[in-house]
Design a protein around this motif. Sequence first.
Motif, short mmCIF file in Angstrom:
data_model
loop_
_atom_site.label_atom_id
_atom_site.label_comp_id
_atom_site.label_asym_id
_atom_site.label_seq_id
_atom_site.Cartn_x
_atom_site.Cartn_y
_atom_site.Cartn_z
N PRO A 101 57.83 8.97 -25.47
CA PRO A 101 56.98 9.59 -24.43
C PRO A 101 57.62 10.83 -23.81
CG PRO A 101 58.12 7.68 -23.52
CD PRO A 101 58.48 7.73 -24.98
N ILE A 102 57.99 11.78 -24.65
CA ILE A 102 58.56 13.04 -24.17
C ILE A 102 57.41 13.99 -23.81
CG2 ILE A 102 59.90 15.07 -24.83
CD1 ILE A 102 61.66 13.34 -26.50
N ARG A 103 57.54 14.63 -22.67
CA ARG A 103 56.48 15.54 -22.23
C ARG A 103 56.38 16.74 -23.17
NH1 ARG A 103 57.98 20.03 -18.79
NH2 ARG A 103 60.24 20.14 -18.42
N GLN A 104 55.15 17.25 -23.30
CA GLN A 104 54.91 18.37 -24.22
C GLN A 104 54.59 19.67 -23.50
OE1 GLN A 104 52.38 17.39 -27.63
NE2 GLN A 104 52.58 15.20 -27.16
N CYS A 105 54.48 19.62 -22.17
CA CYS A 105 54.20 20.84 -21.44
C CYS A 105 55.47 21.68 -21.33
CB CYS A 105 53.66 20.52 -20.04
SG CYS A 105 54.84 19.62 -19.01
N THR A 106 55.30 22.94 -20.96
CA THR A 106 56.44 23.85 -20.88
C THR A 106 56.81 24.19 -19.43
OG1 THR A 106 54.96 25.76 -21.08
CG2 THR A 106 55.92 24.88 -23.12
N HIS A 107 56.23 23.50 -18.47
CA HIS A 107 56.53 23.77 -17.06
C HIS A 107 57.96 23.36 -16.73
CE1 HIS A 107 52.34 24.67 -16.42
NE2 HIS A 107 51.97 23.44 -16.78
N LYS A 108 58.55 24.06 -15.79
CA LYS A 108 59.85 23.67 -15.26
C LYS A 108 59.59 22.71 -14.10
CE LYS A 108 64.32 25.50 -13.76
NZ LYS A 108 65.05 24.80 -14.86
N LEU A 109 59.92 21.44 -14.31
CA LEU A 109 59.59 20.42 -13.33
C LEU A 109 60.72 20.24 -12.32
CD1 LEU A 109 57.91 17.73 -15.62
CD2 LEU A 109 56.89 19.71 -14.50
N SER A 110 60.32 19.83 -11.14
CA SER A 110 61.28 19.63 -10.04
C SER A 110 61.25 18.17 -9.60
CB SER A 110 60.92 20.55 -8.87
OG SER A 110 61.67 20.21 -7.72
N LEU A 111 62.39 17.71 -9.12
CA LEU A 111 62.46 16.35 -8.58
C LEU A 111 61.88 16.29 -7.17
CD1 LEU A 111 66.05 15.29 -9.75
CD2 LEU A 111 63.87 14.52 -10.68
N ARG A 112 61.62 17.44 -6.55
CA ARG A 112 61.14 17.48 -5.18
C ARG A 112 59.64 17.68 -5.09
NH1 ARG A 112 65.68 21.50 -2.42
NH2 ARG A 112 67.51 20.22 -2.91
N THR A 156 55.66 18.20 -6.98
CA THR A 156 54.87 17.76 -8.13
C THR A 156 54.01 18.90 -8.66
OG1 THR A 156 53.04 17.00 -6.72
CG2 THR A 156 54.79 15.40 -7.26
N THR A 157 53.53 18.67 -9.88
CA THR A 157 52.66 19.63 -10.55
C THR A 157 51.47 18.84 -11.10
OG1 THR A 157 54.55 20.98 -11.18
CG2 THR A 157 52.51 21.37 -12.39
N PRO A 158 50.26 19.39 -11.04
CA PRO A 158 49.11 18.63 -11.55
C PRO A 158 49.30 18.22 -13.01
CG PRO A 158 48.38 20.53 -10.30
CD PRO A 158 49.86 20.66 -10.43
N ALA A 159 48.89 17.00 -13.32
CA ALA A 159 49.05 16.47 -14.68
C ALA A 159 48.05 17.12 -15.64
CB ALA A 159 48.87 14.97 -14.69
N ALA A 189 45.90 17.01 -19.56
CA ALA A 189 45.00 16.05 -20.22
C ALA A 189 45.75 14.95 -20.95
CB ALA A 189 44.07 16.78 -21.18
N LEU A 190 46.96 15.26 -21.45
CA LEU A 190 47.73 14.25 -22.19
C LEU A 190 48.06 13.06 -21.31
CD1 LEU A 190 50.19 16.49 -24.28
CD2 LEU A 190 48.23 15.18 -25.11
N ALA A 191 48.31 13.31 -20.02
CA ALA A 191 48.59 12.19 -19.09
C ALA A 191 47.36 11.32 -18.93
CB ALA A 191 49.05 12.74 -17.75
N GLU A 192 46.19 11.95 -18.83
CA GLU A 192 44.96 11.19 -18.69
C GLU A 192 44.65 10.37 -19.94
OE1 GLU A 192 43.56 11.05 -15.80
OE2 GLU A 192 45.04 12.51 -15.06
N PRO A 238 55.63 12.93 -15.83
CA PRO A 238 56.74 13.19 -14.90
C PRO A 238 56.42 14.33 -13.93
CG PRO A 238 57.21 14.08 -17.10
CD PRO A 238 55.98 13.26 -17.22
N CYS A 239 55.44 15.17 -14.28
CA CYS A 239 55.04 16.25 -13.39
C CYS A 239 54.53 15.73 -12.06
CB CYS A 239 53.98 17.12 -14.07
SG CYS A 239 52.59 16.19 -14.73
N GLU A 240 53.93 14.54 -12.05
CA GLU A 240 53.44 13.92 -10.82
C GLU A 240 54.37 12.81 -10.34
OE1 GLU A 240 49.43 12.67 -11.52
OE2 GLU A 240 48.63 14.71 -11.24
#
Length: 577
Positions: free
Chosen positions: A359-370, A372-375, A377-380, A387-389
């Motif tokens: 279950p490795i994410r496929q998006c290219t966003h730089k995610l933060s632990l602080r 969130t970023t909207p998920a 379609a793959l999450a849905e 992990p973005c949310e």
Amino acid sequence: MPDYHQETLDALFDDPRAATLFSSTFVVVDLETTGGAPDGGGITEIGAVKVRGGEVLGEFGTLVNPEEQLPAFITVLTGITEVMLLEAPKIDTVLPAFLEFAAGAVWVAHNAPYDVGFLKAACAKHGYAWPKPLVLDTAAIARRALIADEVPNHKLSTLARHFRAATQPVHRALDDARATVDVLHGLFARLGSLKVHTVGDVLEFVKAVSPAQRRKRHLADGLPDKPGVYVFRGHKDRPLYIGTSSSIATRVRSYFTAAEKRARIDEMLNAAERVEAIPCAHSLEAEVRELRLIATHKPPYNRRSKFPERVLWLKLTREAYPRLSIVRELQDDGAAYLGPFPSRRGAELAAAGVYDALPIRQCTHKLSLRTTTPACALAELGRCPAPCEHRISADDYESAAAGPFRTATVGDPGPVVRGLLARIEVLAAAERFEDAATIRSRMVAFLRTAVRMQRLASLTALPELIAARPAASGGWELAVVRHGRLAAAGVSPPRVHPQPTLDVVLATAETVRPGPGPTPRASPEETERILAWLERPETRLVKADVGWASPATGAGRWRPFLTRAEAAATVHFDLDG
């Protein structure tokens, strides 16, 4: 007075193909027959002339009783009548004398398949062993050596007039053989200007050899009969083609024979001006030098290994929620890498396999632990733990997704492979065979690269490894390998202890520094050639700074399974590997 000379004993055992046209003995033969095919007609006359160096050594001529009726048109053509043949010897008594006369010589005939075919059939019919002579066909030579402006056709009578033969053919065997001798000598004079000097040269000349091959044949002269690399060089000494062989001379000569039919090689020969030979200690050094020279010069007529630097890597980024990225360079940054991949398609297939299993994410966003970023379609769709949310913690993401991939690059790829096998079984059970085959292709791409990477890394981790292999001529082939790169090579003399030679080889060996990744100081192809040489049963390991080993639970244990998977025609696999 004729110039007589004594042949050496060695010459008697030399390959007759290598003998010059001047020193070879030829028996020029002509037959008259009752017509038809060899198995359906008889011989009525044999004529033969033995020549060497332009001098006639002897003649053989006799009528032969064919033991069958002579067709009228044969009598009109040749002037031979049945009355003339009544007292003539039969072929079973003529053959021994002719075979003795022609023994050890190169046979020559005009339209040779016809005459030789009758003689071979007669030998088979009457129980005489066929001598398997080398045969030259003056008609075939003339077709290659003369152009249409010189002769309208290649009949014996036409060629005899063209070369002003002393005897004109009249459809009698001995006279026709004498005329063929003059034609043969005229053709030999023409072949000399085409650099055709030996019997073997003539045999190759009559085949489909291109004008470029004939014109550039001299480029193969004087090359060493040793293992090494050869470089065809063109204008301004530009490398056109680079190759390797256990015998440089033999391999280069093959480019000028009928066996070489590649159009691009014929084009290369047209541009070639010289051949450079680089002798090597043994075959491994030759293979490595070839790879390095091709990578350096990128000759236009080499297709493989021209751009070894163009490899790709599948990188697991270093961030809170790592993702996969296809990159061109491997850096010493602590990230996990899988590779090298020779093409982007291979890297993309392996990445798709990892996504199918982990279950490795496929998006290219730089995610933060602080924040969130909207998920996406793959999450849905349940294809990503989002992990973005922050639906999954960084620690859980590491253990479920990033960790198994990181382990697969240096240790056991089993979790990834088993995840893919489980998907294949589900798809096969649902009769979705095409989808299952797609997953299998992804699994093979991933596992093949994991096996290759760990196999390379096991050797490149060694600061120094010394190996030896028995040389064909005696002695030992020696190789010094440092971090997967051939640092030095040599061959010890036969019946001499190899240590003095090894000391010299080590003293001149290249210094190789360590580096990151499975191929830090050599191309993957070079290290794989070294591995193949080291893994031969006859190779002996002389010394290694540290142990040469792969992890017991690593990718290497999956090699038998990978072989089966690559060859499989179905999508069903054993989950136990």
